[in-house]
Structures are given as structure tokens and as C-alpha cells.
Design an enzyme around this catalytic site. Structure first.
Site, PDB file in Angstrom:
ATOM      1  N   MET A  85      -3.512  43.094  31.331  1.00 54.87           N
ATOM      2  CA  MET A  85      -4.557  42.107  31.573  1.00 54.87           C
ATOM      3  C   MET A  85      -5.649  42.680  32.472  1.00 54.87           C
ATOM      4  O   MET A  85      -5.355  43.307  33.502  1.00 54.87           O
ATOM      5  CB  MET A  85      -3.962  40.859  32.229  1.00 54.87           C
ATOM      6  CG  MET A  85      -3.037  40.070  31.310  1.00 54.87           C
ATOM      7  SD  MET A  85      -3.902  39.329  29.921  1.00 54.87           S
ATOM      8  CE  MET A  85      -4.904  38.100  30.758  1.00 54.87           C
TER       9      MET A  85
ATOM     10  N   LYS B 158       7.197  42.287  22.536  1.00 60.69           N
ATOM     11  CA  LYS B 158       7.326  43.057  23.781  1.00 60.69           C
ATOM     12  C   LYS B 158       8.069  42.182  24.781  1.00 60.69           C
ATOM     13  O   LYS B 158       7.644  41.057  25.062  1.00 60.69           O
ATOM     14  CB  LYS B 158       5.974  43.463  24.340  1.00 60.69           C
ATOM     15  CG  LYS B 158       6.070  44.411  25.542  1.00 60.69           C
ATOM     16  CD  LYS B 158       4.699  44.914  25.984  1.00 60.69           C
ATOM     17  CE  LYS B 158       4.831  46.013  27.034  1.00 60.69           C
ATOM     18  NZ  LYS B 158       5.401  45.551  28.305  1.00 60.69           N
TER      19      LYS B 158
ATOM     20  N   GLN C 262      -2.161  41.801  21.008  1.00 63.40           N
ATOM     21  CA  GLN C 262      -1.070  41.071  21.652  1.00 63.40           C
ATOM     22  C   GLN C 262      -1.538  39.650  21.949  1.00 63.40           C
ATOM     23  O   GLN C 262      -2.589  39.443  22.559  1.00 63.40           O
ATOM     24  CB  GLN C 262      -0.614  41.721  22.952  1.00 63.40           C
ATOM     25  CG  GLN C 262       0.622  41.003  23.504  1.00 63.40           C
ATOM     26  CD  GLN C 262       1.104  41.523  24.842  1.00 63.40           C
ATOM     27  OE1 GLN C 262       0.473  41.279  25.873  1.00 63.40           O
ATOM     28  NE2 GLN C 262       2.225  42.228  24.836  1.00 63.40           N
TER      29      GLN C 262
ATOM     30  N   GLY D 270       1.816  52.567  30.709  1.00 62.08           N
ATOM     31  CA  GLY D 270       0.839  51.596  31.174  1.00 62.08           C
ATOM     32  C   GLY D 270      -0.139  52.159  32.177  1.00 62.08           C
ATOM     33  O   GLY D 270      -1.091  52.862  31.834  1.00 62.08           O
TER      34      GLY D 270
ATOM     35  N   CYS E 239       5.598  39.106  30.117  1.00 60.43           N
ATOM     36  CA  CYS E 239       4.746  38.931  31.300  1.00 60.43           C
ATOM     37  C   CYS E 239       5.395  37.981  32.300  1.00 60.43           C
ATOM     38  O   CYS E 239       5.719  36.839  31.955  1.00 60.43           O
ATOM     39  CB  CYS E 239       3.381  38.407  30.895  1.00 60.43           C
ATOM     40  SG  CYS E 239       2.270  38.160  32.309  1.00 60.43           S
TER      41      CYS E 239
END
Length: 427
Positions: free
Chosen positions: A70, A193, A123, A289, A153
Site C-alpha cells: 500500500m 495471498k 490485488q 517486498g 493484510c
């Protein structure tokens, strides 16, 4: 509008001929026909299998991907990433299904991207089947190569008040329904995910129950596994990336217990050496990431050669910046006051990671944000701080390191998973 791309890992085992689907209201399956669209296992298999065959010809397999983040993996970062690596798979930021559904007059702002960004995965997040279905239908014309559902998340806004993200792992039946709805409204593969657990629901068997139910009740054959559990007790997303311990042994046990599925490992991997070490021990793919964002030159710059075996590219950072400047100035303020110079330049701030005068350059950039109105003028004012030998140096291979992290993980595998159909039926 972009032509639809199709891609999936080339080595995926063909889908089982029988997939059990739940029952859904017909209004969850959208299409151009006025007749209700229903799910048929045979046609769904044929459609997705055809997509996987086309992917084998069109794109490299997703041995390396950049995680959805994000506020980070936006169009600007993905443009930079593709300038550096031609083969890495890129993911969008998570976009809430509701955002897509309620912004139908402004979809380009959220879904449009340059054709050079392929292969690219959208996503989405959400907990309402109708919105997930409609969002997928609206996104399909944009030609994403895969649709991924966020079940990992831990942010309080997402998993707390939003009741989606990693909280969905506590309801695998819903996730299976959601994946079936998403698959019914797209012509590309779908994936999930997730984490390895949530709070006290962190046993290997509970993770397997989730994987089994989702994969057996939907067309999902690809799971990206963040090898930490999530804690929903109010700690920050940053702490959720550090406090729960990594359990790579869970990931490697999934490879053993679900040989017909495809798994990508994620979490704590920060170098190309670790990427290759994970793959050497059998990982189907590796997702990186923050390291790929904070140090794109040394991570993405080596992906094509070190992971995919392509010749080492001779491109320099000066050349990357010249191309990025053309892109950046073309998109400034296309949505009224945004994007700003600061927003477009943000992904570049890691480009000179650990290089001489990197800190001095970033200070100069910060000062230039106050008055520069174009990317070109900002570069002209600040790039003199970076030595020419840095700007003009091509990507170079780094000495290959040795890590036994994944070898150790494979020595700690939990006992094999055994499906208890009766328990799952009444869970």
C-alpha cells in the site's frame, strides 16, 4: 484499452477434473449476456487451463515477484521497476473492491497502467461477494494477468474495521466462495495471498485446512504464503512484519502436502542470494517486498540474470532516469493537482542505496520539491550530487553468498497433513 494478458506458472499441474463449488445467487456472476451466468467446473477448468498454456508462451514464470504494498507499488514504482527488470512479476497496491465499484466514472485512476508493466497482477480486497464480482468484471478489460485476493493484510483499517485482509483466513469457506466469484468474472487465473495463521489459529494443520478448503472449493491453484502469522491485537503493520517469527518450514511442508498446487514464498527475504537459495530448496517462486522498493538497483537489477538466466543488462542508472523522466513529466497532474512531483519521484529515492553521496542527493531532492514543477528540472538541479561513475555504472553481479536458512527450515517440517473431511464440513 489494453488487450487481456493471460499468464500462470507454466509448470502448474492441470486442474482437477472435478471441482466442488458452493451455491451462489446468479446476480454475482456478471457478463454481457442477459442470461444468468453459472459456474461449470468443466468450462472453468478449460478456461483457466487455456490461460496457463498461453502464459507459457507469453511471459516467464513468476519465479520472482514484487509484493503488493500500500502506498508503494503504485504506477510510478512499477514503471521504474519495469525499466530495471523485464521479467519480474509486478503487483498493484491492494485496491478495495468497493473503491472500484463506486468509482466507475474514474476507473483509469485506479486501474490503468502502461502496457510495458506486463506481467502484472491486480490485488483486490473485500468481504462482500457482490462487490468482489463487480470489481473483477470492471477490472477485466484492463488486461491484468492474474487477479489476487488479499487474505494477509493485518492493518487495523483492513483486518479490523474493514473485516477483510488477514481476517478472511478465519473463514476459508467465504474465501473459497469469493475466489469462485472472482474466477467467474475474469478470463485470467486467480490467486490468494495469505499469512500462515492468525493469532492463536497458527498451527500447521489450521493453515492446511485453509489451503485445502479454498483450493478444493474454488479454481484457486496459486497461493502466496507470507511465512509469518498475523497478530490482530492492535500492533502496527510494521510490527506484524517483525514480531511474529518466520516459519519457512510451514511453506516447505505445503509443497510436500499439496503437490498439485503452486506456492510462492514471501517474508523476510531481502537479497537475490536468498531468492536463489529458496528456489534451490524447491520454492516455486519468491516474492520480495520492501527490499525491492528500498534497493531496486541491486535487487531488481539482478533478477533477470541471476534468477531467470538472461544475459546481464548493460543499462545504467542514468539511462533509467532519462526514460523515467519522460514518463514522469507525461503524467504530472493528469488528475487535477495529482500526481505531484514528490509523488512521481518517491520511488527513485532508493535508486542510489548505499552509494556515495546518496544522502546528500536526497537532501537536495527534498529541497527541490518546494519549487521544481517538472521531473526534468528536479533532475537538472539535483543529479549533479551523484558521481558520474555511479550514474554510468552498469548493473554488476554481486558475489554469491551462502545461506542455509531454507535448508534448516526443511529439517523442521511439521508432520504431514491429513484431511479430516468431517471436521471441515462442520467447521
Amino acid at each position: 484499452m489494453k488487450s487481456a494478458g493471460h499468464c500462470l506458472i507454466a509448470s502448474i499441474t492441470p486442474f482437477h477434473s472435478v471441482i466442488r463449488f458452493g451455491r451462489f445467487s446468479s446476480n454475482l456472476f456478471y457478463g454481457s449476456s442477459s442470461k444468468p451466468r453459472t459456474l461449470c467446473a468443466y468450462h472453468q477448468n478449460s478456461k483457466l487451463h487455456s490461460a496457463s498454456l498461453m502464459a507459457a508462451e507469453r511471459y516467464p514464470p513468476p519465479w520472482f515477484s514484487v509484493a503488493p504494498m500500500m502506498d508503494w507499488t503504485d504506477n510510478h514504482y512499477r514503471t521504474l521497476a519495469r525499466l530495471i527488470s523485464k521479467k519480474a512479476w509486478l503487483y498493484t497496491e491492494m485496491i478495495a473492491a468497493e473503491t472500484i465499484v463506486y468509482q466507475t466514472g474514474n476507473l483509469d485512476r485506479f486501474l490503468a497502467y502502461g502496457p510495458e508493466q506486463h506481467p502484472i497482477v491486480l490485488q483486490i480486497g473485500g468481504n462482500k461477494l457482490e462487490n468482489l464480482a463487480k470489481a473483477t468484471q470492471l477490472a477485466t478489460p484492463y488486461g491484468y494477468d492474474e487477479i489476487n485476493l488479499n487474505c494477509g493484510c493485518p492493518s487495523p483499517k483492513v483486518a479490523g474495521h474493514g473485516c477483510f485482509g488477514v481476517r478472511l483466513m478465519l473463514d476459508p469457506k467465504f474465501v473459497a466462495e469469493a475466489m469462485s466469484v472472482i474466477a467467474a468474472n475474469t478470463n485470467v487465473p486467480v490467486s490468494v495471498k495469505c499469512r500462515i495463521g492468525v493469532d492463536d489459529h497458527d498451527s500447521y494443520n489450521e493453515l492446511c485446512d485453509f489451503i485445502y478448503e479454498v483450493s478444493s472449493q474454488s479454481p484457486t491453484r496459486h497461493f502466496i504464503i507470507h511465512s509469518r502469522k498475523a497478530l490482530l491485537n492492535g500492533i502496527s503493520p510494521a510490527d506484524n512484519r517483525k514480531i511474529p517469527p518466520l516459519k519457512y518450514e510451514y511453506y516447505y511442508a505445503l509443497l510436500r502436502d499439496f503437490p498439485d498446487l503452486q506456492f510462492t514464498i514471501n517474508g523476510g527475504i531481502t537479497s537475490i542470494e536468498e531468492v536463489n537459495a529458496a528456489c534451490t530448496e524447491g520454492a516455486h517462486g519468491v516474492m520480495v517486498g520492501r527490499a525491492a522498493y528500498g534497493n531496486p538497483w541491486q535487487i531488481l537489477g539482478l533478477v533477470d540474470s541471476a534468477v531467470y538466466g538472461a544475459p546481464l543488462r548493460s543499462i545504467t542508472r542514468r539511462q533509467v532516469l532519462e526514460q523515467y523522466q519522460v514518463y514522469g513529466d507525461s503524467v504530472l497532474r493528469i488528475y487535477g493537482p495529482r500526481p505531484t512531483v514528490r509523488e512521481v519521484v518517491k520511488p527513485l529515492l532508493g535508486l542510489f542505496h548505499a552509494e556515495p553521496r546518496n544522502v546528500v542527493w536526497k537532501r537536495a531532492v527534498d529541497a527541490a520539491f518546494r519549487h521544481c514543477t517538472t521531473i526534468k528540472s528536479l533532475f537538472e538541479e539535483t543529479l549533479g550530487e551523484i558521481p558520474d561513475e555511479v550514474l554510468d555504472a552498469p548493473i554488476t553481479e554481486v558475489p554469491s553468498g551462502i545461506t542455509d536458512t531454507f535448508i534448516k527450515a526443511k529439517s523442521l517440517l511439521p508432520p504431514p497433513y491429513t484431511v479430516n473431511e468431517e471436521e471441515l464440513l462442520y467447521a
